[in-house]
Design a protein around this motif. Sequence first.
Motif, PDB file in Angstrom:
ATOM      1  N   ALA B 140       0.821  -1.205   0.000  1.00 52.20           N
ATOM      2  CA  ALA B 140       0.000   0.000   0.000  1.00 52.20           C
ATOM      3  C   ALA B 140       0.858   1.260   0.000  1.00 52.20           C
ATOM      4  N   ARG B 141       1.857   1.279   0.871  1.00 52.88           N
ATOM      5  CA  ARG B 141       2.693   2.471   0.935  1.00 52.88           C
ATOM      6  C   ARG B 141       3.466   2.656  -0.355  1.00 52.88           C
ATOM      7  N   ARG B 142       3.898   1.554  -0.907  1.00 52.67           N
ATOM      8  CA  ARG B 142       4.671   1.637  -2.140  1.00 52.67           C
ATOM      9  C   ARG B 142       3.822   2.182  -3.284  1.00 52.67           C
ATOM     10  N   LEU B 144       1.258   4.328  -2.809  1.00 51.56           N
ATOM     11  CA  LEU B 144       0.772   5.681  -2.557  1.00 51.56           C
ATOM     12  C   LEU B 144       1.878   6.726  -2.407  1.00 51.56           C
ATOM     13  N   GLU B 145       2.908   6.365  -1.679  1.00 55.77           N
ATOM     14  CA  GLU B 145       3.884   7.393  -1.331  1.00 55.77           C
ATOM     15  C   GLU B 145       4.602   7.994  -2.537  1.00 55.77           C
ATOM     16  N   PRO B 146       5.025   7.181  -3.495  1.00 57.67           N
ATOM     17  CA  PRO B 146       5.682   7.804  -4.642  1.00 57.67           C
ATOM     18  C   PRO B 146       4.744   8.761  -5.387  1.00 57.67           C
ATOM     19  N   GLU B 147       3.518   8.380  -5.527  1.00 57.31           N
ATOM     20  CA  GLU B 147       2.551   9.262  -6.180  1.00 57.31           C
ATOM     21  C   GLU B 147       2.444  10.587  -5.438  1.00 57.31           C
ATOM     22  N   LEU B 148       2.320  10.497  -4.123  1.00 58.25           N
ATOM     23  CA  LEU B 148       2.209  11.720  -3.334  1.00 58.25           C
ATOM     24  C   LEU B 148       3.485  12.553  -3.433  1.00 58.25           C
ATOM     25  N   ALA B 149       4.614  11.879  -3.409  1.00 55.96           N
ATOM     26  CA  ALA B 149       5.884  12.605  -3.490  1.00 55.96           C
ATOM     27  C   ALA B 149       6.001  13.332  -4.824  1.00 55.96           C
ATOM     28  N   ALA B 150       5.579  12.676  -5.887  1.00 56.30           N
ATOM     29  CA  ALA B 150       5.636  13.312  -7.197  1.00 56.30           C
ATOM     30  C   ALA B 150       4.760  14.560  -7.219  1.00 56.30           C
ATOM     31  N   ARG B 151       3.585  14.432  -6.641  1.00 61.90           N
ATOM     32  CA  ARG B 151       2.694  15.598  -6.605  1.00 61.90           C
ATOM     33  C   ARG B 151       3.306  16.710  -5.758  1.00 61.90           C
ATOM     34  N   ALA B 152       3.910  16.296  -4.661  1.00 62.09           N
ATOM     35  CA  ALA B 152       4.546  17.295  -3.805  1.00 62.09           C
ATOM     36  C   ALA B 152       5.635  18.022  -4.584  1.00 62.09           C
ATOM     37  N   GLU B 254      10.173   6.102  -2.806  1.00 65.90           N
ATOM     38  CA  GLU B 254       9.855   4.678  -2.883  1.00 65.90           C
ATOM     39  C   GLU B 254      10.966   3.872  -2.229  1.00 65.90           C
ATOM     40  N   ASP B 255      12.200   4.219  -2.536  1.00 66.59           N
ATOM     41  CA  ASP B 255      13.325   3.506  -1.916  1.00 66.59           C
ATOM     42  C   ASP B 255      13.286   3.645  -0.401  1.00 66.59           C
ATOM     43  N   ASP B 256      13.051   4.860   0.034  1.00 67.88           N
ATOM     44  CA  ASP B 256      12.999   5.117   1.469  1.00 67.88           C
ATOM     45  C   ASP B 256      11.941   4.249   2.128  1.00 67.88           C
ATOM     46  N   VAL B 257      10.775   4.260   1.548  1.00 62.37           N
ATOM     47  CA  VAL B 257       9.661   3.506   2.122  1.00 62.37           C
ATOM     48  C   VAL B 257       9.958   2.010   2.124  1.00 62.37           C
ATOM     49  N   VAL B 258      10.378   1.513   0.985  1.00 64.14           N
ATOM     50  CA  VAL B 258      10.610   0.083   0.892  1.00 64.14           C
ATOM     51  C   VAL B 258      11.711  -0.350   1.852  1.00 64.14           C
ATOM     52  N   GLN B 259      12.771   0.414   1.874  1.00 69.99           N
ATOM     53  CA  GLN B 259      13.854   0.031   2.772  1.00 69.99           C
ATOM     54  C   GLN B 259      13.402   0.041   4.226  1.00 69.99           C
TER      55      GLN B 259
END
Lengths: 271, 271
Positions: B140-142, B144-152, B254-259
Amino acid sequence: MPERNFGVINLIKFWRYGNIGLHQARENVQLGTHNEARFAQMTSTARAEPGPTYADENIQRIPIHQQVYQQLRELILFGELTPGQPVTIQGLVSELGAGMTPVREAIRRLTSEGALEFQGNRRVCVPTPDASSIEELIVARRALEPELAARAARNATAQDIRILNEIDLRLDQAIAKGDVGTYLRENYAFHAKLYEMAKSPILTEIADGLWLRFGPSLRVVCGRMGTQNLPDQHKEMMDALRAGDAERTAKAIEDDVVQGMEQMRQAMEMR
Amino acid sequence: MPERNFGVINLIKFWRYGNIGLHQARENVQLGTHNEARFAQMTSTARAEPGPTYADENIQRIPIHQQVYQQLRELILFGELTPGQPVTIQGLVSELGAGMTPVREAIRRLTSEGALEFQGNRRVCVPTPDASSIEELIVARRALEPELAARAARNATAQDIRILNEIDLRLDQAIAKGDVGTYLRENYAFHAKLYEMAKSPILTEIADGLWLRFGPSLRVVCGRMGTQNLPDQHKEMMDALRAGDAERTAKAIEDDVVQGMEQMRQAMEMR
DNA sequence: CACTTGAAAATTTGATCATATTCTAGACGG
DNA sequence: CCGTCTAGAATATGATCAAATTTTCAAGTG
């Protein structure tokens, strides 16, 4: 005006007009008393038989706050409440004959799921999604549904496939007959069954919650467009499922979701 | 009877041991009375200055159920409550001096967000995620988070970048000092700031909600491992952000989250 | 004179609590 | 070890108070 009391489950259909709980007749409609309220599915569809059928086992009191939650949830999910409609605590209290606390709890739950919206001035209403909300919903569903479908495909039993097929048949009939209500319910049932098969509670909870956010709008859109050109990409999906091809299943669901959501977006922009 | 009122915000630190509300000293801690409880951020971090600073405008009563919700939320988010720990209504009532109804509402909200778990027998506790839950959270995080980061990244202002940088500095210091509590808070603050920048309320709400599900476990894991080898992939992300490269920002996150999540999974499997 | 505006009364609704009732888990005795 | 009993915890209600909305009504304005 409503006249009869069918037990909590059936009775809320009458609303849908105006401010809940205000402009309706105050029936002496009452939640089941403690001995009547009995076990029911946590999930969705209420059985049609509330009679004294609670044989012996599995008799478990279902808390009132839970009952209220489920009913309200279905009202929203299937568009019985229109976007923007205010939902008042006192309204629900008098409509359902429940106390304030359980009603309050149900409303809080739905609010935190995004099914209701806190208006700032202590009031709560059904949210009206704007274009960018829809866009977010598309992104979210597109991320989650294919994953869930793939998982479902990997776990699918013959039994599962049969059930899905039956749902899809009813869905086709509803489309043919132009029965929007049944379309909405069966369409949801189809996806819900997939979620169940995926055996991924967290992802399911998230995906399931999204329906609450577009349910009211979906109803409005379908009401305007009729059921004829509604999406049903389920055939391809069923084929992939039978073939045990998870990737293809996922792709089919993605198409279904995207097409359905895009259609909704366009229909909403038209107004 | 209560003697001082710190505003609810500061007071719950006392718990964290045992069954909430039972085995603790009964402070005569009390929720703000009607005129004292005043406006505060809906979001997270409580200001340190609850004094009579409510100058003129923006003075708005913050409902007790809201206050209770926020506090409980932070306790869970930052691992002040351990997985499996029971959370009782009465405990919160006596601990906070709040009535049952608001406490009840807060608990329902948190339960529907997955931060608390209904145990079937009317009891509620902090959930203990198993391996498959963690796996779902990663997925789930993988997503959502990249999408949000891109928007940010697309919306980022110089101001935003400066704030992010400050958070990251504090994060580094916390890691160096081995201060787990601060690490957890600043790490969350970093991502929360990104969410805010993304200006996508629905996706944000979902992503934000996920933190509640792994907060308690994260705390446990960090407590065991120390802060030394905790992930902080934020440098690469900040570079990408300054370069205005949304794709690269997304990848870094994404890397941050996955790691981070993988590390948590492994640490949990070890036991 | 019609119409807007504004403020106070009246009414509705929300927030909170105290209390009664129902369940559950664990202690106790067989 | 199992059934019974009891303290305490959760569920649910209705009362009470506060806040917000609506209504009323009259004064002011063009």
